[in-house]
Design a protein around this motif. Structure first.
Motif, PDB file in Angstrom:
ATOM      1  N   LEU A 151      40.943  33.925  52.449  1.00 58.45           N
ATOM      2  CA  LEU A 151      42.713  34.107  52.269  1.00 58.45           C
ATOM      3  C   LEU A 151      43.199  34.326  51.390  1.00 58.45           C
ATOM      4  CD1 LEU A 151      43.175  30.858  54.658  1.00 58.45           C
ATOM      5  CD2 LEU A 151      42.355  33.049  54.846  1.00 58.45           C
ATOM      6  N   ALA A 152      44.617  34.958  51.410  1.00 54.93           N
ATOM      7  CA  ALA A 152      45.426  34.701  50.022  1.00 54.93           C
ATOM      8  C   ALA A 152      46.192  34.975  49.819  1.00 54.93           C
ATOM      9  CB  ALA A 152      44.984  36.508  49.485  1.00 54.93           C
ATOM     10  N   ARG A 153      46.877  34.050  48.922  1.00 58.43           N
ATOM     11  CA  ARG A 153      48.427  33.410  49.353  1.00 58.43           C
ATOM     12  C   ARG A 153      49.849  34.514  48.500  1.00 58.43           C
ATOM     13  NH1 ARG A 153      45.253  29.190  50.930  1.00 58.43           N
ATOM     14  NH2 ARG A 153      44.812  28.143  52.582  1.00 58.43           N
ATOM     15  N   PRO A 154      50.516  34.459  48.106  1.00 56.37           N
ATOM     16  CA  PRO A 154      51.929  34.565  48.067  1.00 56.37           C
ATOM     17  C   PRO A 154      52.070  33.714  46.452  1.00 56.37           C
ATOM     18  CG  PRO A 154      52.647  34.919  49.491  1.00 56.37           C
ATOM     19  CD  PRO A 154      51.562  34.176  50.464  1.00 56.37           C
ATOM     20  N   GLY A 155      51.344  34.237  45.203  1.00 52.96           N
ATOM     21  CA  GLY A 155      51.518  33.277  43.773  1.00 52.96           C
ATOM     22  C   GLY A 155      50.102  32.850  43.334  1.00 52.96           C
ATOM     23  N   GLU A 156      49.370  32.966  44.746  1.00 50.62           N
ATOM     24  CA  GLU A 156      47.808  32.719  44.004  1.00 50.62           C
ATOM     25  C   GLU A 156      47.191  33.849  43.280  1.00 50.62           C
ATOM     26  OE1 GLU A 156      46.515  30.573  47.295  1.00 50.62           O
ATOM     27  OE2 GLU A 156      45.990  32.385  47.357  1.00 50.62           O
ATOM     28  N   SER A 157      46.429  33.368  41.977  1.00 52.95           N
ATOM     29  CA  SER A 157      45.711  34.110  41.302  1.00 52.95           C
ATOM     30  C   SER A 157      44.770  34.798  41.559  1.00 52.95           C
ATOM     31  CB  SER A 157      45.208  33.819  39.752  1.00 52.95           C
ATOM     32  OG  SER A 157      45.052  34.396  38.885  1.00 52.95           O
ATOM     33  N   PHE A 209      37.200  55.583  46.364  1.00 51.86           N
ATOM     34  CA  PHE A 209      38.048  56.750  45.861  1.00 51.86           C
ATOM     35  C   PHE A 209      39.471  56.245  46.129  1.00 51.86           C
ATOM     36  CE2 PHE A 209      34.542  60.170  45.347  1.00 51.86           C
ATOM     37  CZ  PHE A 209      34.155  59.843  43.951  1.00 51.86           C
ATOM     38  N   GLN A 210      39.206  55.784  47.305  1.00 52.13           N
ATOM     39  CA  GLN A 210      40.351  56.080  48.702  1.00 52.13           C
ATOM     40  C   GLN A 210      40.824  54.616  48.978  1.00 52.13           C
ATOM     41  OE1 GLN A 210      38.692  58.436  49.927  1.00 52.13           O
ATOM     42  NE2 GLN A 210      39.277  60.875  48.901  1.00 52.13           N
ATOM     43  N   GLU A 211      40.163  53.736  48.669  1.00 55.97           N
ATOM     44  CA  GLU A 211      40.756  52.272  48.552  1.00 55.97           C
ATOM     45  C   GLU A 211      41.292  51.362  47.093  1.00 55.97           C
ATOM     46  OE1 GLU A 211      38.225  53.451  51.288  1.00 55.97           O
ATOM     47  OE2 GLU A 211      36.829  52.234  49.693  1.00 55.97           O
ATOM     48  N   GLY A 212      41.904  50.800  47.648  1.00 54.91           N
ATOM     49  CA  GLY A 212      42.895  50.038  46.346  1.00 54.91           C
ATOM     50  C   GLY A 212      43.394  48.436  46.391  1.00 54.91           C
ATOM     51  N   LEU A 213      43.911  48.853  45.569  1.00 54.28           N
ATOM     52  CA  LEU A 213      44.424  46.794  45.007  1.00 54.28           C
ATOM     53  C   LEU A 213      45.227  45.754  45.217  1.00 54.28           C
ATOM     54  CD1 LEU A 213      43.158  45.638  40.644  1.00 54.28           C
ATOM     55  CD2 LEU A 213      45.838  45.807  42.238  1.00 54.28           C
ATOM     56  N   ILE A 214      45.051  44.774  45.557  1.00 51.56           N
ATOM     57  CA  ILE A 214      46.504  44.072  45.635  1.00 51.56           C
ATOM     58  C   ILE A 214      46.086  42.865  44.894  1.00 51.56           C
ATOM     59  CG2 ILE A 214      47.893  42.811  47.541  1.00 51.56           C
ATOM     60  CD1 ILE A 214      46.777  43.985  49.612  1.00 51.56           C
ATOM     61  N   ASP A 215      47.513  43.148  44.351  1.00 51.53           N
ATOM     62  CA  ASP A 215      47.489  41.743  43.005  1.00 51.53           C
ATOM     63  C   ASP A 215      48.779  40.642  43.862  1.00 51.53           C
ATOM     64  OD1 ASP A 215      45.482  42.048  40.894  1.00 51.53           O
ATOM     65  OD2 ASP A 215      46.637  42.614  39.386  1.00 51.53           O
ATOM     66  N   MET A 216      48.093  38.879  44.126  1.00 49.52           N
ATOM     67  CA  MET A 216      49.196  37.600  44.647  1.00 49.52           C
ATOM     68  C   MET A 216      49.906  37.522  43.375  1.00 49.52           C
ATOM     69  SD  MET A 216      47.911  38.222  47.408  1.00 49.52           S
ATOM     70  CE  MET A 216      49.104  37.533  48.204  1.00 49.52           C
ATOM     71  N   SER A 217      49.710  37.659  42.914  1.00 48.29           N
ATOM     72  CA  SER A 217      50.249  37.120  41.175  1.00 48.29           C
ATOM     73  C   SER A 217      50.833  38.074  40.369  1.00 48.29           C
ATOM     74  CB  SER A 217      50.763  36.265  40.643  1.00 48.29           C
ATOM     75  OG  SER A 217      49.247  35.945  40.514  1.00 48.29           O
ATOM     76  N   GLY A 218      51.843  38.109  38.881  1.00 48.70           N
ATOM     77  CA  GLY A 218      51.673  38.857  37.512  1.00 48.70           C
ATOM     78  C   GLY A 218      52.188  40.089  38.847  1.00 48.70           C
ATOM     79  N   PRO A 219      52.176  40.826  37.080  1.00 46.93           N
ATOM     80  CA  PRO A 219      52.926  42.459  36.950  1.00 46.93           C
ATOM     81  C   PRO A 219      52.665  43.427  38.366  1.00 46.93           C
ATOM     82  CG  PRO A 219      51.644  42.496  35.500  1.00 46.93           C
ATOM     83  CD  PRO A 219      51.694  41.068  35.491  1.00 46.93           C
ATOM     84  N   GLY A 220      51.577  42.775  38.755  1.00 50.72           N
ATOM     85  CA  GLY A 220      51.125  44.172  39.770  1.00 50.72           C
ATOM     86  C   GLY A 220      51.203  43.922  40.938  1.00 50.72           C
ATOM     87  N   SER A 221      51.975  42.280  40.989  1.00 53.52           N
ATOM     88  CA  SER A 221      52.321  41.463  42.543  1.00 53.52           C
ATOM     89  C   SER A 221      54.157  42.384  42.871  1.00 53.52           C
ATOM     90  CB  SER A 221      52.485  40.386  42.817  1.00 53.52           C
ATOM     91  OG  SER A 221      52.992  39.472  42.083  1.00 53.52           O
ATOM     92  N   GLU A 222      54.114  42.791  41.754  1.00 55.41           N
ATOM     93  CA  GLU A 222      55.950  43.675  42.100  1.00 55.41           C
ATOM     94  C   GLU A 222      55.733  45.333  42.305  1.00 55.41           C
ATOM     95  OE1 GLU A 222      57.784  43.589  37.837  1.00 55.41           O
ATOM     96  OE2 GLU A 222      56.814  41.613  37.648  1.00 55.41           O
ATOM     97  N   TYR A 223      54.674  45.386  42.655  1.00 51.22           N
ATOM     98  CA  TYR A 223      54.601  46.555  43.561  1.00 51.22           C
ATOM     99  C   TYR A 223      54.360  47.077  44.887  1.00 51.22           C
ATOM    100  CZ  TYR A 223      54.775  49.041  38.507  1.00 51.22           C
ATOM    101  OH  TYR A 223      55.675  48.864  37.485  1.00 51.22           O
ATOM    102  N   SER A 224      53.960  45.697  45.274  1.00 52.19           N
ATOM    103  CA  SER A 224      54.072  46.484  47.062  1.00 52.19           C
ATOM    104  C   SER A 224      54.351  45.239  47.966  1.00 52.19           C
ATOM    105  CB  SER A 224      52.419  46.508  47.199  1.00 52.19           C
ATOM    106  OG  SER A 224      52.031  46.279  47.876  1.00 52.19           O
TER     107      SER A 224
END
Lengths: 349, 430
Positions: B51-57, B113-128
Motif C-alpha cells: 500500500l502507498a498513501r499520499p504523503g508517504e515517503s 524501458f516502458q514502465e514508469g515511476l510514482i512518488d508519493m511525496s516530494g517534487p515527483g508527486s507534483e507531476y501526477s
C-alpha cells in the motif's frame, strides 16, 4: 555607492563618426560615453558608468566578424566591467549581427551580463536569441526613447540575478526555448475553451505554434553499385551485448559505431536492443531483423555491391530531440564520406 | 433518453484487514484472499500487495498500468467488458460504482524501458494524479521462462481482476455522491440542441503491436477500425490499456476511465456545445493504415454532422503523423479542430517538440515537455525495483545516485504530460 561599470558597443553612425561612407572603420575604443551612452547613464539615474565606448564600422564588423570579435573581447577583458551593452541596433542588419555576436561571445568568455536590443526581423536575432536576451525594439532610432529604459530595467534584473519572466512581461524577444509551467486550468479544459472559440470564429492562441522542419533532398543514386562501398546502419538501438557505451533507451545523447568487418551475421545474445520505443523480443531473438547484416553479406557475395563497410553506425531514435538527431545525422554522414562509403541502408523501427 | 450514473464512494484510507470491505471511508483488504484470487492465473509465480498513501515517503517503480476499481450495480453486465464476461451488452448505461481515490497499480519488470515511476511525496508527486491516490500496488513475478507477451497479458489481466475484486466491496457500502450523465441517441441530440455547435471527440488509442496496444471491449485495437461510442462507455472500461509506451504520456486504464476531455465536454454539453459522440481511433504504424483510419474517422464525424473536434494523442512520435493526417482531413472538410498533445523539445527546450507537423494544426494544447529534467530526492521505501530507473524511459545510466536520489527526465514519471489534459502542465516559449 559603487557605480556599475559598463562597456558600450555602437556602430560608426551612433558613434558620431559618419554614415555609410565610414562603415569600413576598424574598431576603436574611447573613454566614457558617446552619444546615446549618456542617455543610458541618465536613465539609470547615474548608477551606470560607461567607462569605455567601443565603436566599429558596420561593414568592417560584418566582413571581419571573428577579428573584430577578438579585438573587442580583449578590450572588454582588460576593462573587466560589470555589464556589456551593445546597440540598440533596431532594424539595421549588419549592426544587429555584430551586436548579437559580440554579446554572445562576451557572455560566454567573460561570464558577465550582456544586453542588446533589436527589431524582431533583424538577422542578429536568430543568430543570438538562444544564448542571450535581446530586448524588442522598433525598426528605427525613433524608438530610442522607449527602448533605453527597457534595456536598463532588464540589465538590472540580470545584474541582480532576479528571476526572468515571460517575453511579453519583460519585453525581450522569445528565445525559442520551451519551458514547463503550471497553468490554472488543466489541459482538457483549455482544449474545450480553445475549441469553443475556434468554432465561434473568435480569436484564440495556440499553445504550440507549428515548428518549421528542414527538408533534406534525397542524394542522387549511386552511379555504379558494383564498385561501391555500402554501409548498413540503424536507429533501432542494436548494440553489442551489455550496451557498452550506454546509449540511452530514449532521447539518446550519442551515436556509436561498432566493428562488424569480421562477422557474417549478428549473433543472438552477443547483440541486443537498447531501444525503449518498441518491443525488443523479436530483435533480441535475431538482431539481424533490425540490422540486416546477414542479408547484406548475401548481397555482397552475389556482387550486388563491391564491399560492405566494416562498421555500422547506431543510435536510439526514440523521442530523441530533433536538434540531437540532426547532429547525429550530420556526424554519421561525415564519417561515412570520409570512409569513402557511397550508400547506406538505414533501418528504422 | 437513458441515463448513466457514477455512484462515487470517496475513500480516505486503505488498510489490510480480515475482510475486504469499506467502513467509514476506509477500504480494508483481505490480503491473502486477494492474492489467492490473482494467483489463479498459472502464469504468475508470486504476487505481493503493498500500500502507498499520499504523503508517504514511498517510490513505486516500475509501474505498468493504473486502474480505478469500478463495478456495475446491475447483474448481467460488467465493467471491463470482454475481460471477465462476454461483451454481450453495451457499456456506459445503468449505474457504476466507483472507489474514488483508489488506484490499483501493476508493477514488475516487463519491458523495463516502458514502465514508469510514482512518488508519493516530494517534487515527483507534483507531476501526477497517481501520487494523490491511495495506491494498492501489485508486485508481480511471472513463472520462470514466461515470454514478454504472456507476461504483459498476465499483468494486465491481474490489474483488472484486482480492480474488480476491490470494486465489489463497494456494492454494499454507502456512497457519497451520484453523478448522472445523459446517454443520448443522435436524433435526440439534433432536435434537443439545434442551435449548439456539434462536436465530436476523437480519442487516439495506440494499436501498434509490439506491446503498444489498447483493447476495445476486450478486442485488441490492432484489428479495429474507428468506432463511435457514447461518452459514458469509456467510464465503464470500454477502452483498456495494455500500453507499454513512454510513462509520461501513455494513457493508463485509469486515464481512460476518468477521461478529463470527456468530463469537460460533458460539463458544457447542452449549454455551449452539443457533444455528438466519441470516436475511438486506433493508431497503426504504416502510412496506408493511418490514411485508412483517418478517413474512417472523418466519415464518422461527418455522419453525426460535426462542426468541431478535439483530437487527443496517445503516446508520442509516430502517432503525430495520424494527428496531422486527421487535422488536414478535418480542416479541409470544415471541421474545426483542436489537438491535445505533449512535446519532446529536448532537455534545453530548444528542439521542435513534435515528430510531424502541418500548417492546418493552428489550435494545439500542449501538456508539457517530457524531456524536462528533475532531481527526485531519496524515499524511505521503494515498492518494486529502484535500479530500473537507470533503464526506464527518461532515465539513463547513472540516474540513480548513491544517496538514492534520482536525476531523470519527467518522461519517466507516470502520467506527467498526460495527453488527455489530466494535469495542468504546459510549455511556454521564452
Amino acid at each position: 555607492m559603487k557605480k556599475i561599470t559598463v562597456v558600450h558597443y555602437i556602430n560608426q553612425f551612433f558613434g558620431q563618426l559618419g554614415g555609410e561612407e565610414k562603415a569600413d572603420i576598424q574598431p576603436l575604443i574611447k573613454d566614457g560615453p558617446v552619444g546615446i551612452g549618456a542617455q543610458l547613464e541618465k536613465v539609470s539615474e547615474g548608477r551606470y558608468s560607461i567607462v569605455k565606448t567601443i565603436i566599429c564600422g558596420d561593414n568592417y564588423a560584418a566582413e571581419n566578424l571573428e577579428e573584430a570579435g577578438l579585438k573587442v573581447l580583449d578590450w572588454v577583458k582588460e576593462v573587466s566591467p560589470d555589464l556589456f551593452i551593445a546597440g540598440p541596433a533596431f532594424g539595421a542588419g549588419r549592426y544587429g549581427t555584430s551586436c548579437g555576436m559580440l554579446c554572445k561571445l562576451i557572455q560566454k568568455e567573460l561570464g558577465i551580463p550582456v544586453i542588446t536590443a533589436m527589431h524582431p526581423v533583424n538577422p542578429g536575432v536568430d543568430l543570438a536569441k538562444k544564448d542571450i536576451y535581446i530586448i524588442e525594439a522598433g525598426d528605427s532610432a525613433r524608438d530610442m526613447r522607449s527602448v533605453i529604459p527597457k534595456m536598463v530595467h532588464f540589465a538590472d534584473k540580470l545584474l541582480n540575478h532576479e528571476p526572468i519572466g515571460l517575453p511579453e512581461e519583460e519585453g525581450y524577444l522569445p528565445r525559442g526555448i520551451r519551458i514547463n509551467v503550471r497553468e490554472e486550468k488543466r489541459g482538457s479544459r483549455r482544449a474545450v475553451d480553445m475549441l469553443l472559440k475556434k468554432v465561434r470564429g473568435e480569436s484564440f492562441v495556440t499553445e504550440l505554434p507549428m515548428p518549421v522542419f528542414d527538408h533534406v533532398p534525397p542524394a542522387p543514386p549511386v552511379k555504379d553499385l558494383s564498385t561501391a562501398l555500402i554501409a548498413i546502419g540503424t536507429e533501432g538501438g542494436v548494440v553489442p551485448e551489455g550496451n557498452p557505451d550506454h546509449i540511452e533507451a530514449h532521447n539518446a545523447s550519442k551515436w556509436c559505431k561498432y566493428f562488424i568487418g569480421d562477422l557474417d551475421n549478428l549473433q543472438t545474445v552477443k547483440y541486443e536492443v537498447a531501444h525503449g520505443g518498441y518491443d525488443p523480443v523479436a530483435a533480441n531473438d535475431d538482431p539481424n531483423r533490425v540490422l540486416p547484416l546477414d542479408a547484406a553479406r548475401a548481397c555482397e557475395k552475389e556482387g550486388a555491391f563491391r564491399e560492405l563497410y566494416g562498421y555500422y553506425p547506431v543510435t536510439v531514435g526514440n523521442v530523441t530531440a530533433v536538434n540531437s538527431a540532426e547532429r547525429y545525422g550530420r556526424e554519421i554522414g561525415e564519417m561515412l564520406i570520409e570512409a569513402g562509403v557511397e550508400g547506406i541502408i538505414l533501418t528504422s523501427t | 433518453m437513458d441515463m448513466f450514473t457514477l455512484r462515487r464512494i470517496k475513500l480516505s484510507d486503505v488498510a489490510f484487514g480480515k475482510q475486504t470491505c469499506i467502513k467509514k471511508g476506509v477500504l480494508f483488504i483481505n490480503k491473502d484472499e486477494m492474492i489467492q484470487n490473482l494467483l489463479d492465473d498459472n502464469h504468475l509465480k508470486n504476487v505481493d500487495i503493498q500500500l502507498a498513501r499520499p504523503g508517504e515517503s514511498k517510490r513505486i517503480i516500475p509501474v505498468k498500468d493504473v486502474i480505478e476499481p469500478r463495478v456495475k450495480l446491475e447483474e448481467g453486465v460488467d465493467t471491463f467488458p470482454g475481460i471477465f464476461s462476454d461483451a454481450d451488452y453495451v457499456s456506459g448505461k445503468g449505474t457504476t460504482i466507483v472507489l474514488e481515490g483508489v488506484g490499483v497499480v501493476t508493477s514488475g519488470k516487463i519491458i523495463n524501458f516502458q514502465e514508469g515511476l510514482i512518488d508519493m511525496s516530494g517534487p515527483g508527486s507534483e507531476y501526477s494524479v497517481f501520487s494523490s491516490n491511495l495506491n494498492v500496488v501489485l508486485v508481480i513475478d511471472p513463472v520462470d521462462g514466461l515470454g514478454k507477451h504472456e507476461h504483459e497479458r498476465a499483468v494486465r489481466i491481474a490489474g483488472f481482476k484486482a480492480a474488480h475484486y476491490l470494486g465489489m466491496a463497494g456494492k454494499t457500502a454507502s456512497f457519497d455522491q451520484e453523478v448522472r450523465y445523459p446517454v443520448n441517441e443522435i436524433p435526440e441530440l439534433v432536435t434537443r440542441y439545434p442551435d449548439l455547435p456539434k462536436i465530436v471527440y476523437v480519442c487516439q488509442v495506440i494499436a501498434q503491436g509490439l506491446l503498444h496496444d489498447n483493447y476495445i471491449y476486450g478486442l485488441n485495437a490492432q484489428g479495429c477500425l474507428p468506432m463511435l461510442v457514447y461518452p459514458t462507455e469509456l467510464m465503464d472500461g470500454a477502452v483498456l490499456s495494455g500500453n507499454c509506451a513512454a510513462p509520461c504520456h501513455k494513457h493508463t486504464t485509469y486515464h481512460h476511465q476518468n477521461n478529463p476531455i470527456i468530463e469537460d465536454l460533458l460539463s458544457e454539453h447542452g449549454k455551449t456545445l452539443n457533444l455528438m459522440g466519441v470516436i475511438i481511433a486506433p493508431v497503426r504504424t504504416a502510412l496506408h493504415e493511418k490514411e485508412r483510419i483517418g478517413n474512417q474517422v472523418l466519415k464518422l464525424a461527418e455522419m453525426v454532422g460535426a462542426e468541431g473536434a478535439i483530437v487527443s494523442e496517445d503516446g508520442g512520435g509516430n502517432p503525430e503523423a495520424d494527428l496531422m493526417i486527421l487535422t488536414r482531413l478535418f480542416e479541409k472538410n470544415g471541421i474545426k479542430t483542436v489537438l491535445v498533445t505533449d512535446e519532446y523539445a529536448g532537455s534545453d527546450g530548444a528542439s521542435p517538440g513534435l515528430a510531424d507537423v502541418t500548417p492546418e494544426a493552428d489550435a494545439v494544447v500542449t501538456n508539457g515537455n517530457g524531456n524536462h529534467k528533475v532531481v527526485l530526492p531519496p524515499m524511505s521505501e521503494t515498492i518494486g525495483h529502484l535500479e530500473c530507473v537507470d533503464i526506464i524511459t527518461g532515465g539513463h545510466t547513472g540516474s540513480l545516485k548513491p544517496d538514492g536520489s534520482i536525476e531523470m527526465e519527467i518522461a519517466g514519471v507516470m502520467g506527467s504530460t498526460n495527453e488527455l489534459g489530466m494535469e495542468n502542465l504546459k510549455t511556454v516559449a521564452i
